[in-house]
Design an enzyme around this catalytic site. Sequence first.
Site, PDB file in Angstrom:
ATOM      1  N   ARG A 103      49.708  13.262  65.355  1.00  0.00           N
ATOM      2  CA  ARG A 103      50.034  13.173  66.774  1.00  0.00           C
ATOM      3  C   ARG A 103      51.500  13.504  66.968  1.00  0.00           C
ATOM      4  O   ARG A 103      52.368  12.903  66.335  1.00  0.00           O
ATOM      5  CB  ARG A 103      49.743  11.730  67.216  1.00  0.00           C
ATOM      6  N   THR A 107      54.723  14.783  72.773  1.00  0.00           N
ATOM      7  CA  THR A 107      53.635  15.122  73.722  1.00  0.00           C
ATOM      8  C   THR A 107      52.413  14.226  73.546  1.00  0.00           C
ATOM      9  O   THR A 107      51.530  14.204  74.401  1.00  0.00           O
ATOM     10  CB  THR A 107      53.175  16.569  73.490  1.00  0.00           C
ATOM     11  N   ASP A 199      52.624   1.417  63.659  1.00  0.00           N
ATOM     12  CA  ASP A 199      52.130   2.711  63.165  1.00  0.00           C
ATOM     13  C   ASP A 199      51.319   2.464  61.887  1.00  0.00           C
ATOM     14  O   ASP A 199      51.877   2.104  60.845  1.00  0.00           O
ATOM     15  CB  ASP A 199      53.319   3.647  62.891  1.00  0.00           C
ATOM     16  N   ASP A 202      52.322   4.507  58.685  1.00  0.00           N
ATOM     17  CA  ASP A 202      53.583   4.048  58.096  1.00  0.00           C
ATOM     18  C   ASP A 202      53.407   2.703  57.395  1.00  0.00           C
ATOM     19  O   ASP A 202      53.953   2.471  56.309  1.00  0.00           O
ATOM     20  CB  ASP A 202      54.658   3.929  59.183  1.00  0.00           C
TER      21      ASP A 202
HETATM   22  C1  PRP Z   1      47.600   7.706  64.277  1.00  0.00           C
HETATM   23  C2  PRP Z   1      46.224   7.112  64.089  1.00  0.00           C
HETATM   24  C3  PRP Z   1      45.354   8.027  64.933  1.00  0.00           C
HETATM   25  C4  PRP Z   1      46.270   8.384  66.064  1.00  0.00           C
HETATM   26  C5  PRP Z   1      45.886   7.580  67.273  1.00  0.00           C
HETATM   27  O1  PRP Z   1      47.770   8.813  63.464  1.00  0.00           O
HETATM   28  O2  PRP Z   1      45.812   7.023  62.760  1.00  0.00           O
HETATM   29  O3  PRP Z   1      44.901   9.171  64.238  1.00  0.00           O
HETATM   30  O4  PRP Z   1      47.608   8.051  65.657  1.00  0.00           O
HETATM   31  O5  PRP Z   1      46.610   7.975  68.391  1.00  0.00           O
HETATM   32  P1  PRP Z   1      45.919   8.726  69.616  1.00  0.00           P
HETATM   33  O6  PRP Z   1      44.642   7.990  69.921  1.00  0.00           O
HETATM   34  O7  PRP Z   1      46.924   8.603  70.718  1.00  0.00           O
HETATM   35  O8  PRP Z   1      45.678  10.150  69.245  1.00  0.00           O
HETATM   36  P2  PRP Z   1      49.154   9.638  63.413  1.00  0.00           P
HETATM   37  O9  PRP Z   1      49.081  10.831  64.314  1.00  0.00           O
HETATM   38  O10 PRP Z   1      50.304   8.708  63.615  1.00  0.00           O
HETATM   39  O11 PRP Z   1      49.162  10.226  61.963  1.00  0.00           O
HETATM   40  P3  PRP Z   1      49.256   9.457  60.548  1.00  0.00           P
HETATM   41  O12 PRP Z   1      47.936   8.734  60.341  1.00  0.00           O
HETATM   42  O13 PRP Z   1      49.439  10.557  59.589  1.00  0.00           O
HETATM   43  O14 PRP Z   1      50.408   8.502  60.586  1.00  0.00           O
HETATM   44  N1  URA Z   2      48.922   5.328  66.097  1.00  0.00           N
HETATM   45  C1  URA Z   2      49.209   4.187  65.446  1.00  0.00           C
HETATM   46  O1  URA Z   2      49.275   4.181  64.208  1.00  0.00           O
HETATM   47  N2  URA Z   2      49.471   3.080  66.150  1.00  0.00           N
HETATM   48  C2  URA Z   2      49.399   3.057  67.491  1.00  0.00           C
HETATM   49  O2  URA Z   2      49.624   1.991  68.092  1.00  0.00           O
HETATM   50  C3  URA Z   2      49.090   4.248  68.163  1.00  0.00           C
HETATM   51  C4  URA Z   2      48.857   5.378  67.449  1.00  0.00           C
END
Ligand code: PRP
Ligand code: URA
Length: 208
Positions: A103, A107, A199, A202
């Site tokens: 994500r 944006t 997150d 993370d």
């Molecule tokens: C996080 C999570 C989802 C997304 C949710 O992933 O694991 O995939 O955000 O957010 P949304 O519903 O607003 O799309 P992220 O993009 O942070 O990637 P990561 O798992 O690699 O940290």
């Molecule tokens: N992705 C995450 O990991 N946490 C949130 O709260 C939203 C998006």
Amino acid sequence: METFIFNHPLLSDKLTRLRDRRTGPHEFRQLVEQVTVLMLYEAARHLPRTLRRVETPLSPATCQVLAGDAPVLVPVLRAGLAMLAPLQAQLPESPVGHLGLERDHGTLQPRVYLSKLPEKLAGRPTWLLDPMLATGGSAGAALSAVKASGADNLSLLSIIAAPEGISRLRREHPDVRLFVGAVDEKLNDCGYIVPGLGDAGDRLYGTS
Ligand code: PRP
Ligand code: URA
């Protein structure tokens, strides 16, 4: 959209420990695995069954076994990967597809950077794994990607969801079954779930 929201003391207890900012990556990963196993219990309720004749030490018996193809498991990288191993332990025959989505912090739009899906998804239960359903952008894009590969029997397993994400999926993917551990209050201005757990990627991998 068929939606199952867990309301269970054991799951709630584990969610509270996941939310706690003091929980480090090792315990966080263990808790995600434990919560996923509890969620599997409901998600698997929809799997078809058939009868098999066995001999117990006491008598013949007609018993139930799972029928048909094992569900295809599709973790959404990164965070969804943490939900894979506990499901594979229970469903060892399941093929695994991988979807990498990130994500954009500005944006909030998801970007697909990896798609490696098994062939012949049509008619086969396909479970998307992503612990966080925030705006629903990532889950929506992931569902569209597996549908484009033929999947037509879809479930999404998410540990924590925001109401905004659920509403979006209801509009965009009403045919999907949704299993969520908890529905939180709202999204903040940065698109994070409140209270949420921060997150997930993370916290799982110690990258913050
Ligand atoms: C996080 C999570 C989802 C997304 C949710 O992933 O694991 O995939 O955000 O957010 P949304 O519903 O607003 O799309 P992220 O993009 O942070 O990637 P990561 O798992 O690699 O940290
Ligand atoms: N992705 C995450 O990991 N946490 C949130 O709260 C939203 C998006």
